[in-house]
Design a protein around this motif. Structure first.
Motif, PDB file in Angstrom:
ATOM      1  N   GLY A  32      35.296  -0.335  14.144  1.00 35.48           N
ATOM      2  CA  GLY A  32      35.420  -0.416  15.589  1.00 35.48           C
ATOM      3  C   GLY A  32      36.684   0.231  16.075  1.00 35.48           C
ATOM      4  N   GLY A  33      36.856   0.162  17.371  1.00 38.45           N
ATOM      5  CA  GLY A  33      38.070   0.675  17.974  1.00 38.45           C
ATOM      6  C   GLY A  33      39.221  -0.294  17.795  1.00 38.45           C
ATOM      7  N   ARG A  34      40.325   0.087  18.337  1.00 39.93           N
ATOM      8  CA  ARG A  34      41.526  -0.746  18.328  1.00 39.93           C
ATOM      9  C   ARG A  34      42.257  -0.510  19.632  1.00 39.93           C
ATOM     10  NH1 ARG A  34      43.061  -3.385  14.037  1.00 39.93           N
ATOM     11  NH2 ARG A  34      42.267  -2.869  12.016  1.00 39.93           N
ATOM     12  N   VAL A  35      43.069  -1.465  20.010  1.00 39.14           N
ATOM     13  CA  VAL A  35      43.953  -1.263  21.151  1.00 39.14           C
ATOM     14  C   VAL A  35      45.080  -0.369  20.658  1.00 39.14           C
ATOM     15  CG1 VAL A  35      45.457  -2.376  22.821  1.00 39.14           C
ATOM     16  CG2 VAL A  35      43.366  -3.529  22.070  1.00 39.14           C
ATOM     17  N   PHE A  36      45.209   0.792  21.271  1.00 40.16           N
ATOM     18  CA  PHE A  36      46.208   1.745  20.811  1.00 40.16           C
ATOM     19  C   PHE A  36      47.245   2.007  21.900  1.00 40.16           C
ATOM     20  CE2 PHE A  36      47.599   6.208  20.105  1.00 40.16           C
ATOM     21  CZ  PHE A  36      48.281   6.000  18.919  1.00 40.16           C
ATOM     22  N   CYS A  37      46.837   2.669  22.978  1.00 43.42           N
ATOM     23  CA  CYS A  37      47.829   3.058  23.989  1.00 43.42           C
ATOM     24  C   CYS A  37      48.108   1.955  24.997  1.00 43.42           C
ATOM     25  CB  CYS A  37      47.382   4.330  24.703  1.00 43.42           C
ATOM     26  SG  CYS A  37      46.013   4.089  25.855  1.00 43.42           S
ATOM     27  N   GLY A  38      47.113   1.122  25.290  1.00 43.60           N
ATOM     28  CA  GLY A  38      47.297   0.033  26.243  1.00 43.60           C
ATOM     29  C   GLY A  38      47.292   0.456  27.702  1.00 43.60           C
ATOM     30  N   ILE A  39      47.023   1.746  27.987  1.00 40.25           N
ATOM     31  CA  ILE A  39      47.010   2.215  29.375  1.00 40.25           C
ATOM     32  C   ILE A  39      45.722   2.953  29.738  1.00 40.25           C
ATOM     33  CG2 ILE A  39      49.523   2.311  29.589  1.00 40.25           C
ATOM     34  CD1 ILE A  39      49.291   5.384  29.157  1.00 40.25           C
ATOM     35  N   GLY A  40      44.716   2.896  28.887  1.00 40.47           N
ATOM     36  CA  GLY A  40      43.430   3.506  29.178  1.00 40.47           C
ATOM     37  C   GLY A  40      43.306   4.984  28.862  1.00 40.47           C
TER      38      GLY A  40
END
Length: 88
Positions: A41-49
């Motif tokens: 799956g994906g991951r939270v990376f940049c946090g700004i979309g």
């Protein structure tokens, strides 16, 4: 706590004004793939979309960026389905 939404059927608590991604991370959920580990799956990376790595499926709605979307009571979320699955 303000309420709960559901990630792959599991309740996740959130605080007022908290994004879905922040609540998932606080609950120890960093991998946005299937809980059985069969689909990455994906991951939270940049946090700004900007990277769109945190897109998740919403029951009866279009996928959303979890880092930009505020958590709401009763949301039912899960990993995006893998492309090409379920076809014969």
């Amino acid at each position: 706590m303000s309420g709960h939404f559901f990630w792959s059927g599991m309740p996740v608590a959130f605080r007022p004004g908290e994004t879905i991604a922040a609540a998932l991370l606080r609950a120890g959920i960093a991998d946005l793939g299937r809980p059985d580990g069969h689909l990455p799956g994906g991951r939270v990376f940049c946090g700004i979309g900007a990277c769109q790595g945190c897109i998740v499926a919403v029951e009866d709605a279009a996928p959303i960026e979890s880092c930009l979307t505020l958590a709401r009571e009763g949301l039912r979320l899960g990993p995006l389905p893998a492309l090409g699955t379920g076809h014969d």
